[in-house]
Enzyme design. Structure first.
Site, mmCIF file in Angstrom:
data_model
loop_
_atom_site.group_PDB
_atom_site.id
_atom_site.type_symbol
_atom_site.label_atom_id
_atom_site.label_comp_id
_atom_site.label_asym_id
_atom_site.label_seq_id
_atom_site.Cartn_x
_atom_site.Cartn_y
_atom_site.Cartn_z
ATOM 1 N N ASP A 29 -83.467 4.142 -90.793
ATOM 2 C CA ASP A 29 -83.966 4.782 -89.792
ATOM 3 C C ASP A 29 -83.975 4.015 -88.191
ATOM 4 O O ASP A 29 -84.718 3.071 -88.629
ATOM 5 C CB ASP A 29 -84.808 5.497 -89.432
ATOM 6 N N ASN A 85 -83.809 18.692 -90.938
ATOM 7 C CA ASN A 85 -83.385 18.901 -89.752
ATOM 8 C C ASN A 85 -82.092 19.844 -90.099
ATOM 9 O O ASN A 85 -80.971 18.823 -90.206
ATOM 10 C CB ASN A 85 -83.822 17.842 -88.504
ATOM 11 N N GLY A 91 -83.758 21.341 -85.011
ATOM 12 C CA GLY A 91 -83.792 19.314 -84.704
ATOM 13 C C GLY A 91 -83.393 18.797 -84.827
ATOM 14 O O GLY A 91 -83.309 17.141 -84.997
ATOM 15 N N GLN A 92 -81.853 19.274 -85.399
ATOM 16 C CA GLN A 92 -80.722 18.017 -86.224
ATOM 17 C C GLN A 92 -79.916 17.470 -84.440
ATOM 18 O O GLN A 92 -79.655 18.049 -83.941
ATOM 19 C CB GLN A 92 -79.959 18.246 -86.982
ATOM 20 N N HIS A 98 -78.292 14.654 -94.108
ATOM 21 C CA HIS A 98 -79.304 13.788 -94.158
ATOM 22 C C HIS A 98 -80.405 13.833 -94.181
ATOM 23 O O HIS A 98 -81.539 14.674 -93.209
ATOM 24 C CB HIS A 98 -79.411 12.212 -92.921
ATOM 25 N N HIS A 100 -84.261 12.698 -94.520
ATOM 26 C CA HIS A 100 -85.568 11.845 -93.999
ATOM 27 C C HIS A 100 -86.381 11.174 -95.315
ATOM 28 O O HIS A 100 -86.958 12.741 -95.544
ATOM 29 C CB HIS A 100 -86.209 12.165 -93.032
HETATM 30 P P1 5GP Z 1 -81.721 14.734 -87.208
HETATM 31 O O1 5GP Z 1 -82.579 14.331 -85.305
HETATM 32 O O2 5GP Z 1 -80.703 14.967 -86.772
HETATM 33 O O3 5GP Z 1 -82.857 14.778 -87.830
HETATM 34 O O4 5GP Z 1 -82.104 12.869 -87.523
HETATM 35 C C1 5GP Z 1 -81.151 11.831 -87.239
HETATM 36 C C2 5GP Z 1 -81.817 10.737 -87.335
HETATM 37 O O5 5GP Z 1 -80.647 9.375 -87.506
HETATM 38 C C3 5GP Z 1 -83.042 10.309 -86.285
HETATM 39 O O6 5GP Z 1 -83.696 9.843 -86.929
HETATM 40 C C4 5GP Z 1 -82.093 8.864 -85.421
HETATM 41 O O7 5GP Z 1 -83.500 7.586 -85.437
HETATM 42 C C5 5GP Z 1 -81.396 7.795 -86.596
HETATM 43 N N1 5GP Z 1 -80.249 7.172 -86.303
HETATM 44 C C6 5GP Z 1 -79.439 7.625 -84.784
HETATM 45 N N2 5GP Z 1 -78.640 6.818 -84.579
HETATM 46 C C7 5GP Z 1 -78.484 5.950 -85.472
HETATM 47 C C8 5GP Z 1 -77.923 4.897 -85.764
HETATM 48 O O8 5GP Z 1 -76.775 4.521 -85.580
HETATM 49 N N3 5GP Z 1 -78.369 4.169 -87.165
HETATM 50 C C9 5GP Z 1 -79.361 4.737 -87.532
HETATM 51 N N4 5GP Z 1 -80.162 3.932 -88.920
HETATM 52 N N5 5GP Z 1 -80.323 5.765 -87.364
HETATM 53 C C10 5GP Z 1 -79.606 6.334 -86.144
#
Ligand code: 5GP
Ligand code: ZN
Length: 112
Positions: A29, A85, A91-92, A98, A100
């Protein structure tokens, strides 16, 4: 292609990829919330886990959770947390499924 994670799966923008198989990849991440913070994503685009279930692809859902568990076991010998999420209230922020993988510190509960 307007999905960030599809672009990463295609190798069109860089990511620190630590695992890849026929159906999933795992990346570090970019904004880590724990000393170890990985994301496991299916190579095929689904926006949410709900879409995977509605599409009848429970094997894929099981696969990404299994991959996340194996990677978590490797980095979090004292335990770990898997998080998915989902949607606005969940909170997505990236609309490509994905899991985490968070490890390397003591987690708190309840989450925010
Ligand atoms: P969500 O909020 O959808 O559960 O998680 C999205 C995750 O993707 C976040 O933890 C954020 O830091 C990560 N993320 C967003 N853009 C990028 C990217 O360009 N590269 C990587 N490796 N992670 C990303
Ligand atoms: Zn996608």
């Amino acid at each position: 292609m307007d999905c960030l994670f599809c672009t990463i799966v295609a190798g069109e923008i860089p990511a620190e990829e630590i695992y890849r198989d026929a159906d999933a990849i795992a990346i570090v991440d970019v904004n880590p919330q724990a000393p170890k913070h990985l994301l496991v994503l299916p190579r095929k685009h689904y926006a949410t886990v709900t879409e995977i279930v509605d599409g009848g692809d429970e094997a894929l859902l099981g696969h990404i959770v299994a991959v996340a568990t194996k990677l978590a076991r490797d980095v979090g010998s004292r335990g770990f947390r898997l998080v998915v999420n989902t949607g606005t209230d969940g909170g997505q922020t990236v609309d490509h499924v994905h899991v985490h993988v968070l490890a390397g510190r003591r987690m708190t509960w309840p989450p925010g």
